[in-house]
Write a protein that holds these residues in place. Structure first.
Motif, short mmCIF file in Angstrom:
data_model
loop_
_atom_site.label_atom_id
_atom_site.label_comp_id
_atom_site.label_asym_id
_atom_site.label_seq_id
_atom_site.Cartn_x
_atom_site.Cartn_y
_atom_site.Cartn_z
N ARG A 25 34.78 39.09 40.28
CA ARG A 25 35.71 40.13 39.81
C ARG A 25 36.97 39.51 39.27
O ARG A 25 37.57 40.00 38.32
CB ARG A 25 36.03 41.08 40.98
CG ARG A 25 36.94 42.20 40.60
CD ARG A 25 36.99 43.29 41.65
NE ARG A 25 37.36 42.86 42.97
CZ ARG A 25 38.60 42.73 43.42
NH1 ARG A 25 39.62 42.98 42.62
NH2 ARG A 25 38.84 42.36 44.66
N ILE A 33 36.22 47.78 38.34
CA ILE A 33 34.84 47.32 38.51
C ILE A 33 34.01 48.41 39.18
O ILE A 33 32.87 48.67 38.76
CB ILE A 33 34.80 46.01 39.33
CG1 ILE A 33 35.55 44.90 38.59
CG2 ILE A 33 33.37 45.61 39.65
CD1 ILE A 33 35.04 44.58 37.20
N LEU A 67 29.54 42.72 36.46
CA LEU A 67 30.18 41.41 36.64
C LEU A 67 29.45 40.29 35.89
O LEU A 67 29.83 39.13 35.98
CB LEU A 67 30.25 41.07 38.14
CG LEU A 67 31.15 42.01 38.95
CD1 LEU A 67 30.98 41.75 40.44
CD2 LEU A 67 32.61 41.86 38.53
#
Length: 83
Positions: A25, A33, A67
């Motif tokens: 992240r 996210i 991600l």
């Protein structure tokens, strides 16, 4: 319904997953996210801190996609450490 207690290995794997997701992240916000993965920020927080050490497959897959991590990477990096 009674939930079976987690094994130490399952807890460790959850901790490794949380560390990996937190690192991936980077500087991006947890809310950013989580929203992109279709999760609440609280769910992501629980996964990253190990409070939810066994998230559902589709949750992990959604996070991996956001991600840009491969599922193979996640499996390899979260696998139990051989003794």
């Amino acid at each position: 319904m009674v939930r079976t207690p987690l094994t130490p290995e399952e807890r460790e794997r959850g901790e490794r997953l949380g560390i990996l997701l937190r690192a991936a992240r980077g500087e991006r916000s947890m809310a950013e996210i989580a929203a992109a993965a279709g999760l609440s920020a609280e769910t992501l927080r629980k996964i990253e801190t190990g409070r939810a050490p066994t998230p559902a497959f589709f949750t992990v897959a959604a996070l991996a996609g956001v991600l840009e991590l491969s599922m193979d990477e996640l499996v390899a990096l979260c696998a139990p450490v051989p003794l």
